[in-house]
Design a protein around this motif. Structure first.
Motif, PDB file in Angstrom:
ATOM      1  N   SER A  23       0.810  -1.224   0.000  1.00 34.14           N
ATOM      2  CA  SER A  23       0.000   0.000   0.000  1.00 34.14           C
ATOM      3  C   SER A  23       0.842   1.272   0.000  1.00 34.14           C
ATOM      4  O   SER A  23       0.361   2.331  -0.399  1.00 34.14           O
ATOM      5  CB  SER A  23      -0.970   0.012   1.181  1.00 34.14           C
ATOM      6  OG  SER A  23      -0.271   0.028   2.407  1.00 34.14           O
TER       7      SER A  23
ATOM      8  N   TRP B 250       0.728   2.681  -3.488  1.00 36.80           N
ATOM      9  CA  TRP B 250      -0.548   3.059  -4.099  1.00 36.80           C
ATOM     10  C   TRP B 250      -0.570   4.559  -4.391  1.00 36.80           C
ATOM     11  O   TRP B 250      -0.173   5.373  -3.568  1.00 36.80           O
ATOM     12  CB  TRP B 250      -1.711   2.760  -3.184  1.00 36.80           C
ATOM     13  CG  TRP B 250      -2.013   1.333  -2.902  1.00 36.80           C
ATOM     14  CD1 TRP B 250      -1.272   0.230  -3.260  1.00 36.80           C
ATOM     15  CD2 TRP B 250      -3.126   0.843  -2.170  1.00 36.80           C
ATOM     16  NE1 TRP B 250      -1.870  -0.903  -2.789  1.00 36.80           N
ATOM     17  CE2 TRP B 250      -3.010  -0.565  -2.112  1.00 36.80           C
ATOM     18  CE3 TRP B 250      -4.198   1.437  -1.545  1.00 36.80           C
ATOM     19  CZ2 TRP B 250      -3.941  -1.358  -1.476  1.00 36.80           C
ATOM     20  CZ3 TRP B 250      -5.128   0.650  -0.894  1.00 36.80           C
ATOM     21  CH2 TRP B 250      -4.996  -0.736  -0.874  1.00 36.80           C
TER      22      TRP B 250
ATOM     23  N   ALA C 234      -1.189   4.437   3.444  1.00 38.75           N
ATOM     24  CA  ALA C 234      -0.947   4.652   2.009  1.00 38.75           C
ATOM     25  C   ALA C 234      -0.413   6.075   1.818  1.00 38.75           C
ATOM     26  O   ALA C 234      -1.137   6.983   1.444  1.00 38.75           O
ATOM     27  CB  ALA C 234      -2.227   4.429   1.224  1.00 38.75           C
TER      28      ALA C 234
ATOM     29  N   LEU D 113      -0.984   7.745  -1.697  1.00 36.50           N
ATOM     30  CA  LEU D 113      -2.317   7.689  -2.298  1.00 36.50           C
ATOM     31  C   LEU D 113      -2.861   9.105  -2.450  1.00 36.50           C
ATOM     32  O   LEU D 113      -3.063   9.816  -1.475  1.00 36.50           O
ATOM     33  CB  LEU D 113      -3.250   6.849  -1.431  1.00 36.50           C
ATOM     34  CG  LEU D 113      -4.642   6.595  -1.984  1.00 36.50           C
ATOM     35  CD1 LEU D 113      -4.580   5.766  -3.261  1.00 36.50           C
ATOM     36  CD2 LEU D 113      -5.497   5.886  -0.948  1.00 36.50           C
TER      37      LEU D 113
ATOM     38  N   THR E 145      -3.709   8.672   4.782  1.00 36.27           N
ATOM     39  CA  THR E 145      -3.489   9.081   3.388  1.00 36.27           C
ATOM     40  C   THR E 145      -3.058  10.549   3.333  1.00 36.27           C
ATOM     41  O   THR E 145      -3.797  11.408   2.853  1.00 36.27           O
ATOM     42  CB  THR E 145      -4.762   8.880   2.552  1.00 36.27           C
ATOM     43  OG1 THR E 145      -5.835   9.596   3.185  1.00 36.27           O
ATOM     44  CG2 THR E 145      -5.134   7.413   2.440  1.00 36.27           C
TER      45      THR E 145
END
Length: 194
Positions: A33, A36, A72, A75, A105
């Motif tokens: 992740s 990502w 993440a 992200l 995030t």
């Protein structure tokens, strides 16, 4: 094998595809992740309802459990495109449908959702671009509640630059909720459509 942040996770597909073990898929995907950059749950179609491989209630719960607390750091985009009948307040799955709200995030700048209003949170303050499409045809009796939820969510998006709202089938009159003025002073572009 990913070695730099270019990963895209696409969760969904045609209505003929079956998901046998969403938990295993998420466990496998979350191992990387940190790479990502984009997460998409559902796909658009040429109709007004997203082209979507609906997850069962149990699969949505698995997704919520397996991705809880996900980190993440790269992200930047999340797309949550639910069919109109899935995430409503009456079926008790609203918290599970917000599974991504537990994720870390810090680079998130863009969020798109269809038929879904996320839970307000301080984590939304990093958003620069927001697109929400709501189909009021399936829950006309919840229009006022959905408007309140939307206003509460927008209040937590303190750094928005671009806001796009699309309201489908908003035909019924409803009593407007009483609330304080919503401050959108950072927004540079607003697109409203019905």
């Amino acid at each position: 094998r990913l070695t730099k942040p270019i990963g895209q996770v696409l969760l969904g597909g045609t209505t003929h595809q079956s998901w046998e073990n969403i938990g295993q898929f998420i466990r496998t995907a979350t191992i990387r992740s940190q790479y990502w950059t984009r997460f998409k749950h559902g796909f658009e179609s040429f109709e007004e309802t997203p082209f979507f491989s609906a997850l069962s209630r149990e699969e949505l719960h698995d997704l919520s459990r397996e991705s809880h607390g996900l980190r993440a750091p790269n992200l930047s985009e999340i797309y949550i495109l639910y069919p109109r009948e899935i995430p409503n307040h009456r079926n008790g799955d609203q918290l599970k449908a917000n599974y991504f709200s537990t994720w870390s995030t810090p680079a998130l700048t863009r969020f798109t959702s269809s038929n879904f209003i996320p839970i307000p949170s301080a984590s939304w303050s990093s958003l620069a671009s927001l697109t929400i499409s709501l189909n009021f045809g399936w829950a006309a009796d919840q229009t006022a509640a959905n408007v309140v939820s939307l206003l509460d969510f927008l209040d937590s998006c303190t750094n928005l630059k671009t806001l796009s709202l699309d309201f489908l089938h908003l035909y019924e009159r409803f009593d407007a909720p009483i609330r304080s003025i919503l401050d959108l002073k950072t927004v540079e572009t607003i697109e409203l459509s019905t």
